[in-house]
Design a protein around this motif. Structure first.
Motif, PDB file in Angstrom:
ATOM      1  N   ILE A   7      26.947  37.834 158.465  1.00 12.67           N
ATOM      2  CA  ILE A   7      27.889  37.956 159.580  1.00 12.67           C
ATOM      3  C   ILE A   7      29.160  37.148 159.326  1.00 12.67           C
ATOM      4  CG2 ILE A   7      26.143  38.537 161.317  1.00 12.67           C
ATOM      5  CD1 ILE A   7      26.416  35.709 162.431  1.00 12.67           C
ATOM      6  N   CYS A  46      27.147  33.665 168.422  1.00 12.47           N
ATOM      7  CA  CYS A  46      27.117  35.031 167.867  1.00 12.47           C
ATOM      8  C   CYS A  46      25.716  35.629 167.982  1.00 12.47           C
ATOM      9  CB  CYS A  46      27.576  35.043 166.409  1.00 12.47           C
ATOM     10  SG  CYS A  46      29.330  34.727 166.218  1.00 12.47           S
ATOM     11  N   GLU A  57      25.180  42.138 160.498  1.00 11.00           N
ATOM     12  CA  GLU A  57      24.145  42.662 161.397  1.00 11.00           C
ATOM     13  C   GLU A  57      23.265  41.536 161.914  1.00 11.00           C
ATOM     14  OE1 GLU A  57      22.000  45.419 158.864  1.00 11.00           O
ATOM     15  OE2 GLU A  57      22.635  47.076 160.143  1.00 11.00           O
ATOM     16  N   ILE A  58      22.812  41.702 163.162  1.00 12.07           N
ATOM     17  CA  ILE A  58      21.806  40.797 163.718  1.00 12.07           C
ATOM     18  C   ILE A  58      20.642  41.674 164.166  1.00 12.07           C
ATOM     19  CG2 ILE A  58      21.297  39.062 165.481  1.00 12.07           C
ATOM     20  CD1 ILE A  58      24.400  38.578 165.617  1.00 12.07           C
ATOM     21  N   SER A  66      23.388  43.546 167.547  1.00 17.10           N
ATOM     22  CA  SER A  66      24.689  42.876 167.442  1.00 17.10           C
ATOM     23  C   SER A  66      25.767  43.440 168.366  1.00 17.10           C
ATOM     24  CB  SER A  66      25.174  42.847 165.990  1.00 17.10           C
ATOM     25  OG  SER A  66      25.275  44.140 165.485  1.00 17.10           O
TER      26      SER A  66
END
Ligand SMILES: Nc1ncnc2c1ncn2[C@@H]1O[C@H](COP(=O)(O)OP(=O)(O)OP(=O)(O)O)[C@@H](O)[C@H]1O
Ligand SMILES: [Mg+2]
Length: 232
Positions: A7, A46, A57-58, A66
Motif C-alpha cells: 500500500i 489506512c 490492497e488490504i 480497501s
C-alpha cells in the motif's frame, strides 16, 4: 487473517507509506515498531479506512476491504484502539463500552458482556463513573474494552503503553497476550518500546520513513540493529 499488499499513501504531495506489505494471523500478535513520525498511525488509519490508500490492497480473510468505509470494516471484524484513546469523557464507562457494540442490534446493544469486566475488573468497579474521571491507564483499558465489545477478528492498537504507569502496562501486556492465545483474533500492535514489543510479539515489523525495513518472528527479534530504529 489480514493481508496488506504494497500500500501507498500520501498526505498532499508527501509520500508517507511506501509499498508497505504486512500480514497478521489469527491467534498471533503482530507488532509494528518504529520511531516517531515514520508512519505507524497512518498505516493503522489506512487499515481502518480512516485514510484512503492510493494503491495496493488490504485483504481480510481473502476479501479486498480497501474501498470499505470504517463502519463497514468494523462490521467486517476490524476494531481500532486509537493513539491517545479517544474515549468519551462525559459518558460513563459503561456507556463508552456500549458504543463499541453499535454494530449489533436489539437487546445485545444494551448490556456490556460480563467477560469484558472479567478481563478488566477495574472497569466493573468504575462502570458508573465518567470516562474523563479515569486515570490514563484505566482509559486505555476502557478503549480496549470498547474495541473488544465489537467482537473483532482483528484488533488494532496504537501505542497502548504511551504515557501509562508500568504496573498497568504489565496488565495490558498480559491481556493482549491472552487475547492472542485465545486463538480467535489477530492482533496488530503499534509500539515504540522495544522491551514491551519483544515480550508479546509473535511477529515483528519495523518501519522507517514509511517503509518496512525489517521483519521476522518475535522469538528472533534481534535487539541489535532494531534498537536504533525504535525508542528504547
Ligand atoms: N494529517 C496530516 N497531514 C499531513 N501530514 C501528516 C498528517 N498526519 C501525519 N502526517 C505526517 O505523516 C508522517 C507519519 O505520521 P504518523 O502519525 O503516521 O507517524 P507515527 O509513526 O504514528 O508517529 P508517532 O510515533 O509519533 O505516533 C509524519 O511525518 C507526520 O508529520
Ligand atoms: Mg502514531
Amino acid at each position: 487473517m489480514l493481508e496488506v499488499k504494497q500500500i501507498n499513501q500520501f498526505y498532499g504531495g508527501s509520500h508517507i507509506l511506501r509499498d508497505v506489505s504486512f500480514t497478521a494471523q489469527i491467534g498471533a500478535c503482530s507488532v509494528v515498531l518504529g520511531r516517531n513520525g515514520v508512519g505507524k498511525t497512518t498505516f493503522l488509519k489506512c487499515l481502518m479506512g480512516i485514510l484512503p490508500i492510493k494503491s495496493g490492497e488490504i485483504l481480510l480473510n481473502g476479501k479486498d476491504i480497501s474501498k470499505m468505509s470504517p463502519e463497514q470494516r468494523v462490521r467486517a471484524g476490524m476494531a481500532y484502539v486509537p493513539q491517545g484513546r479517544d474515549i468519551f469523557s462525559t459518558l460513563t464507562v459503561e456507556e463508552n463500552i456500549l458504543i463499541g457494540m453499535a454494530k449489533f442490534s436489539g437487546a445485545k446493544t444494551k448490556k456490556v458482556p460480563s467477560h469484558l469486566y472479567e478481563i478488566f475488573p477495574v472497569l466493573d468497579e468504575m462502570k458508573h463513573r465518567r470516562g474523563g474521571d479515569l486515570s490514563g491507564g484505566q482509559q486505555q483499558q476502557l478503549a480496549i474494552a470498547r474495541a473488544l465489545a465489537s467482537e473483532p477478528s482483528v484488533l488494532i492498537l496504537d501505542e497502548p503503553t504511551e504515557g501509562i504507569q508500568p504496573s498497568i502496562i504489565k496488565d495490558i501486556g498480559r491481556v493482549i497476550r491472552k487475547l492472542a492465545d485465545n486463538g480467535d483474533m489477530a492482533i496488530v500492535l503499534v509500539e515504540q518500546f522495544y522491551d514491551f514489543a519483544e515480550e508479546i510479539a509473535d511477529h515483528y515489523t519495523v518501519m522507517s520513513r514509511g517503509q518496512v525495513v525489517a521483519e521476522g518472528l518475535g522469538a528472533d527479534m534481534p535487539a541489535k540493529g532494531i534498537k536504533d530504529l525504535v525508542a528504547i
